[in-house]
Structure formats: C-alpha cells, structure tokens
Design a protein around this motif. Sequence first.
Motif, PDB file in Angstrom:
ATOM      1  N   MET A 203      -3.387  89.646  42.171  1.00 17.34           N
ATOM      2  CA  MET A 203      -3.854  88.422  42.801  1.00 17.34           C
ATOM      3  C   MET A 203      -3.267  88.215  44.190  1.00 17.34           C
ATOM      4  O   MET A 203      -3.800  87.523  45.024  1.00 17.34           O
ATOM      5  CB  MET A 203      -3.471  87.196  41.947  1.00 17.34           C
ATOM      6  N   GLN A 204      -2.115  88.807  44.404  1.00 19.31           N
ATOM      7  CA  GLN A 204      -1.435  88.513  45.660  1.00 19.31           C
ATOM      8  C   GLN A 204      -1.785  89.529  46.734  1.00 19.31           C
ATOM      9  O   GLN A 204      -1.659  90.726  46.574  1.00 19.31           O
ATOM     10  CB  GLN A 204       0.081  88.531  45.428  1.00 19.31           C
ATOM     11  N   LYS A 205      -2.191  88.998  47.844  1.00 23.14           N
ATOM     12  CA  LYS A 205      -2.513  89.864  48.966  1.00 23.14           C
ATOM     13  C   LYS A 205      -1.222  90.478  49.509  1.00 23.14           C
ATOM     14  O   LYS A 205      -0.202  89.822  49.627  1.00 23.14           O
ATOM     15  CB  LYS A 205      -3.199  89.036  50.060  1.00 23.14           C
ATOM     16  N   GLU A 206      -1.312  91.710  49.825  1.00 18.82           N
ATOM     17  CA  GLU A 206      -0.144  92.393  50.387  1.00 18.82           C
ATOM     18  C   GLU A 206      -0.030  92.050  51.866  1.00 18.82           C
ATOM     19  O   GLU A 206      -0.990  92.121  52.620  1.00 18.82           O
ATOM     20  CB  GLU A 206      -0.331  93.904  50.218  1.00 18.82           C
ATOM     21  N   HIS A 207       1.157  91.681  52.244  1.00 21.44           N
ATOM     22  CA  HIS A 207       1.384  91.411  53.664  1.00 21.44           C
ATOM     23  C   HIS A 207       2.549  92.273  54.113  1.00 21.44           C
ATOM     24  O   HIS A 207       3.688  92.017  53.755  1.00 21.44           O
ATOM     25  CB  HIS A 207       1.740  89.942  53.904  1.00 21.44           C
ATOM     26  N   THR A 208       2.261  93.283  54.884  1.00 16.64           N
ATOM     27  CA  THR A 208       3.345  94.077  55.431  1.00 16.64           C
ATOM     28  C   THR A 208       4.003  93.273  56.539  1.00 16.64           C
ATOM     29  O   THR A 208       3.331  92.808  57.456  1.00 16.64           O
ATOM     30  CB  THR A 208       2.808  95.399  56.017  1.00 16.64           C
ATOM     31  N   LEU A 209       5.280  93.103  56.417  1.00 11.71           N
ATOM     32  CA  LEU A 209       5.977  92.317  57.428  1.00 11.71           C
ATOM     33  C   LEU A 209       6.251  93.162  58.671  1.00 11.71           C
ATOM     34  O   LEU A 209       6.551  94.347  58.568  1.00 11.71           O
ATOM     35  CB  LEU A 209       7.291  91.791  56.851  1.00 11.71           C
ATOM     36  N   THR A 210       6.157  92.533  59.798  1.00 14.39           N
ATOM     37  CA  THR A 210       6.517  93.210  61.044  1.00 14.39           C
ATOM     38  C   THR A 210       8.032  93.196  61.181  1.00 14.39           C
ATOM     39  O   THR A 210       8.730  92.582  60.386  1.00 14.39           O
ATOM     40  CB  THR A 210       5.899  92.494  62.247  1.00 14.39           C
TER      41      THR A 210
ATOM     42  N   ASN B 151      10.246  91.794  63.282  1.00 10.47           N
ATOM     43  CA  ASN B 151      10.932  90.498  63.377  1.00 10.47           C
ATOM     44  C   ASN B 151      10.787  89.665  62.106  1.00 10.47           C
ATOM     45  O   ASN B 151      11.731  89.008  61.678  1.00 10.47           O
ATOM     46  CB  ASN B 151      10.413  89.712  64.577  1.00 10.47           C
ATOM     47  N   GLN B 152       9.617  89.711  61.544  1.00  9.79           N
ATOM     48  CA  GLN B 152       9.385  88.972  60.306  1.00  9.79           C
ATOM     49  C   GLN B 152      10.322  89.470  59.207  1.00  9.79           C
ATOM     50  O   GLN B 152      10.896  88.683  58.455  1.00  9.79           O
ATOM     51  CB  GLN B 152       7.929  89.124  59.863  1.00  9.79           C
ATOM     52  N   GLN B 153      10.481  90.790  59.143  1.00  6.49           N
ATOM     53  CA  GLN B 153      11.334  91.369  58.112  1.00  6.49           C
ATOM     54  C   GLN B 153      12.792  90.986  58.315  1.00  6.49           C
ATOM     55  O   GLN B 153      13.495  90.642  57.363  1.00  6.49           O
ATOM     56  CB  GLN B 153      11.185  92.900  58.129  1.00  6.49           C
ATOM     57  N   ILE B 154      13.223  91.008  59.554  1.00 11.22           N
ATOM     58  CA  ILE B 154      14.613  90.651  59.868  1.00 11.22           C
ATOM     59  C   ILE B 154      14.891  89.202  59.462  1.00 11.22           C
ATOM     60  O   ILE B 154      15.882  88.902  58.794  1.00 11.22           O
ATOM     61  CB  ILE B 154      14.880  90.840  61.386  1.00 11.22           C
ATOM     62  N   VAL B 155      13.979  88.318  59.849  1.00 13.85           N
ATOM     63  CA  VAL B 155      14.159  86.904  59.520  1.00 13.85           C
ATOM     64  C   VAL B 155      14.063  86.684  58.016  1.00 13.85           C
ATOM     65  O   VAL B 155      14.890  85.985  57.427  1.00 13.85           O
ATOM     66  CB  VAL B 155      13.122  86.033  60.270  1.00 13.85           C
ATOM     67  N   PHE B 156      13.085  87.336  57.402  1.00 13.62           N
ATOM     68  CA  PHE B 156      12.929  87.151  55.958  1.00 13.62           C
ATOM     69  C   PHE B 156      14.153  87.631  55.190  1.00 13.62           C
ATOM     70  O   PHE B 156      14.630  86.956  54.275  1.00 13.62           O
ATOM     71  CB  PHE B 156      11.680  87.866  55.438  1.00 13.62           C
ATOM     72  N   ASP B 157      14.668  88.797  55.568  1.00 12.09           N
ATOM     73  CA  ASP B 157      15.846  89.333  54.878  1.00 12.09           C
ATOM     74  C   ASP B 157      16.990  88.330  54.886  1.00 12.09           C
ATOM     75  O   ASP B 157      17.663  88.128  53.880  1.00 12.09           O
ATOM     76  CB  ASP B 157      16.307  90.639  55.549  1.00 12.09           C
ATOM     77  N   LEU B 158      17.176  87.708  56.038  1.00 13.97           N
ATOM     78  CA  LEU B 158      18.279  86.749  56.156  1.00 13.97           C
ATOM     79  C   LEU B 158      18.042  85.524  55.275  1.00 13.97           C
ATOM     80  O   LEU B 158      18.922  85.102  54.522  1.00 13.97           O
ATOM     81  CB  LEU B 158      18.437  86.325  57.622  1.00 13.97           C
ATOM     82  N   VAL B 159      16.843  84.965  55.364  1.00 19.13           N
ATOM     83  CA  VAL B 159      16.531  83.762  54.588  1.00 19.13           C
ATOM     84  C   VAL B 159      16.594  84.069  53.098  1.00 19.13           C
ATOM     85  O   VAL B 159      17.085  83.274  52.295  1.00 19.13           O
ATOM     86  CB  VAL B 159      15.130  83.214  54.971  1.00 19.13           C
ATOM     87  N   GLU B 160      16.134  85.242  52.754  1.00 23.66           N
ATOM     88  CA  GLU B 160      16.055  85.630  51.356  1.00 23.66           C
ATOM     89  C   GLU B 160      17.441  85.797  50.736  1.00 23.66           C
ATOM     90  O   GLU B 160      17.654  85.475  49.578  1.00 23.66           O
ATOM     91  CB  GLU B 160      15.259  86.941  51.278  1.00 23.66           C
ATOM     92  N   LYS B 161      18.355  86.301  51.531  1.00 23.52           N
ATOM     93  CA  LYS B 161      19.712  86.538  51.040  1.00 23.52           C
ATOM     94  C   LYS B 161      20.495  85.229  50.897  1.00 23.52           C
ATOM     95  O   LYS B 161      21.476  85.158  50.162  1.00 23.52           O
ATOM     96  CB  LYS B 161      20.490  87.425  52.042  1.00 23.52           C
ATOM     97  N   SER B 162      20.078  84.225  51.653  1.00 24.04           N
ATOM     98  CA  SER B 162      20.858  82.994  51.725  1.00 24.04           C
ATOM     99  C   SER B 162      20.713  82.143  50.469  1.00 24.04           C
ATOM    100  O   SER B 162      19.633  82.039  49.895  1.00 24.04           O
ATOM    101  CB  SER B 162      20.415  82.183  52.935  1.00 24.04           C
ATOM    102  N   SER B 163      21.810  81.523  50.086  1.00 19.94           N
ATOM    103  CA  SER B 163      21.767  80.665  48.907  1.00 19.94           C
ATOM    104  C   SER B 163      21.385  79.240  49.273  1.00 19.94           C
ATOM    105  O   SER B 163      21.169  78.408  48.414  1.00 19.94           O
ATOM    106  CB  SER B 163      23.140  80.657  48.238  1.00 19.94           C
ATOM    107  N   GLU B 164      21.302  78.983  50.554  1.00 16.69           N
ATOM    108  CA  GLU B 164      20.935  77.636  50.994  1.00 16.69           C
ATOM    109  C   GLU B 164      19.879  77.728  52.089  1.00 16.69           C
ATOM    110  O   GLU B 164      19.720  78.777  52.708  1.00 16.69           O
ATOM    111  CB  GLU B 164      22.170  76.907  51.519  1.00 16.69           C
ATOM    112  N   PRO B 165      19.157  76.642  52.307  1.00 18.83           N
ATOM    113  CA  PRO B 165      18.146  76.647  53.354  1.00 18.83           C
ATOM    114  C   PRO B 165      18.800  76.911  54.712  1.00 18.83           C
ATOM    115  O   PRO B 165      19.898  76.418  54.967  1.00 18.83           O
ATOM    116  CB  PRO B 165      17.579  75.219  53.310  1.00 18.83           C
ATOM    117  N   LEU B 166      18.135  77.666  55.531  1.00 19.82           N
ATOM    118  CA  LEU B 166      18.677  77.986  56.846  1.00 19.82           C
ATOM    119  C   LEU B 166      17.873  77.298  57.936  1.00 19.82           C
ATOM    120  O   LEU B 166      16.655  77.191  57.846  1.00 19.82           O
ATOM    121  CB  LEU B 166      18.640  79.496  57.075  1.00 19.82           C
TER     122      LEU B 166
END
Lengths: 133, 133
Positions: free
Chosen positions: A4-11, A13-28
Amino acid sequence: MSKMQKEHTLTKNQQIVFDLVEKSSEPLKAYSILFNVQKKGIKAPLQVYRALDRLVEIGKIHKIESRNAFIACHNSSCQVAKATAFSICEICEKVTEISSAGLSKYLTNFKDKDGMKYSKYNLEFFGLCKKCR
Amino acid sequence: MSKMQKEHTLTKNQQIVFDLVEKSSEPLKAYSILFNVQKKGIKAPLQVYRALDRLVEIGKIHKIESRNAFIACHNSSCQVAKATAFSICEICEKVTEISSAGLSKYLTNFKDKDGMKYSKYNLEFFGLCKKCR
DNA sequence: CTTTCTAATGTTATATTATTACATAACGTT
DNA sequence: AACGTTATGTAATAATATAACATTAGAAAG
C-alpha cells in the motif's frame, strides 16, 4: 515494504535530515537540526526546511505544530500524514504519537454541522506524562 | 454572565487587542494586530504578545497553531480554552471553530493505551470549505 | 549519448514570529 | 504609607521561516 505504501527514495539531504530526526528520542527543531547536520555539508536553513517539507509531505516525519518541532512517524497506519495525533507532556515536553484505531476512525469520519468532511487533521493532547505526575 | 464563568476584567492593552481580534472575520497574526493597534498606543510586539497570551489563557481567544494566528472564541462551552477544535480551508484559509458536543465529549474522555487522560487538547481539521469545493 | 525536462541543491538575503532583560507604573491589600 | 503583585513601556535580539535566483543532478525521450 507494504504494497500500500508508495516507495519514496530519499535524496541526500532528505536522508541526512531524516536519519537525525529518526534517531532522536524527542522532537527536533529546524535550527537544531541545521546545527547537527552542518558536519554533513548542509549549510543553510533552507536546505533543512526543504528536506523537512518533503519528509512531512511523504509522511516520514510529522510536525508538532504547537512546538515548531519535528518527530519521525512511528505509526505505520498514518502513511500519508493525513491523520496525526500526539500527546505532549507540559512539564518534560515528551511527545508521543498516538496510535488508536478508534480515535483515528472517529476523527476520519467526523462531519461537522454542514456535513463537511475533512481530508486531514492534526490533534495535540496536553497533560502530564507518567513520570511527571 | 454565566455562573460557571469567572469574570476577567480586561486591562487596557488586552481590551484593545481583544476588540480587534473579536471584530475580525479571520484569524489575525500578531504583527498584523500590532500594525492595527499602533494608533491606539501599542507600540511594541511584546505588548501584543502579552495581551494575546493572557487572552488565550482566559479563553477569550484561541491560537490556530498551524497558522500562528489568533481568533476570538465563538464557543461558549470552551470557556477555559482546554478543548478546542477548528476547521481550516486549505484554499481560502477560512477558519471556523467547531462546536460539537459529541466530538468534545469523545476527546475529553479519550484515554491512551497507558490510560493517560489529558487535561487539554487542540484539534485542527483541514479540507476545502463550501465555497472552495 | 545528447537533448530536454524536472526535481533537488546551493547561496545570499530577508521576512516573520517570538522572547529576554530591565525599568517604570498601576493597583489592591494590609 | 509600605508592600507585593500584575501590567506596562522600551530596546534589543533570538528563533523560525521564506523569497529569489543560480546551478546541478537525474530521469526519460529521442
């Protein structure tokens, strides 16, 4: 990956930002993200905001509007970021994404007096978390 | 005046800001308020923000978090601003406060998985209003 | 493989939103 | 009158977000 979920390959910058947000235990916050990704070559606020915008758009992260902060999606059922609910502790600021089929169903089907149905919602609950009570 | 509602005499600045927000048919932003009350002697952002903070606190106005804008309360049942719901048109940006006893009851009583109950919530629905559909 | 189109990136500047810090005034209570 | 509290005034600055424009990277078509 779900059918059901569309695949979105991250670019990049998107990947760099996502990695950071994803690792964080709190909102950034955006500028905290900026500070933390400068070593990866992201230099300007706009680069962060563009990545955030796109990540929100595809549902990988959510914006906590009352805090101007971003958190990774932890709810496989809100893939397109159209139905989001969070609990926020007013003391320690811990934010948790709420996954409740009942709540989501109730709000998704909610119609106002005029019969208007909505394509999207965001709900933020405030209170005290276990620790802070 | 309702027996349930505490009387809050507004101070000068609070009254000036409230009058403006109350007259407006759309949510107002802080600096737009500032611009419009300068003729009344309010000169600085902080004067506006202080009045807004207090007005939100006592439930005379609400903040639309996703828009950083303020709207007068049109819902006699949310006197203390602890349970707010709005519909927002994504085209014309019209904002309407939702008064639904059912919705309010459902959310006020909502408990998450841990049995946590919340003291406050804010819900923002997005979609297209009648005109824009 | 090169042309074309689109999305993403890079960069500078600037706009918008909100708070800190500190001084003064107004007001109610004792 | 003395005191504590809340509101106000003012300047400076912090924090959040976007506009404008130039360049680059990648996908799709011929």
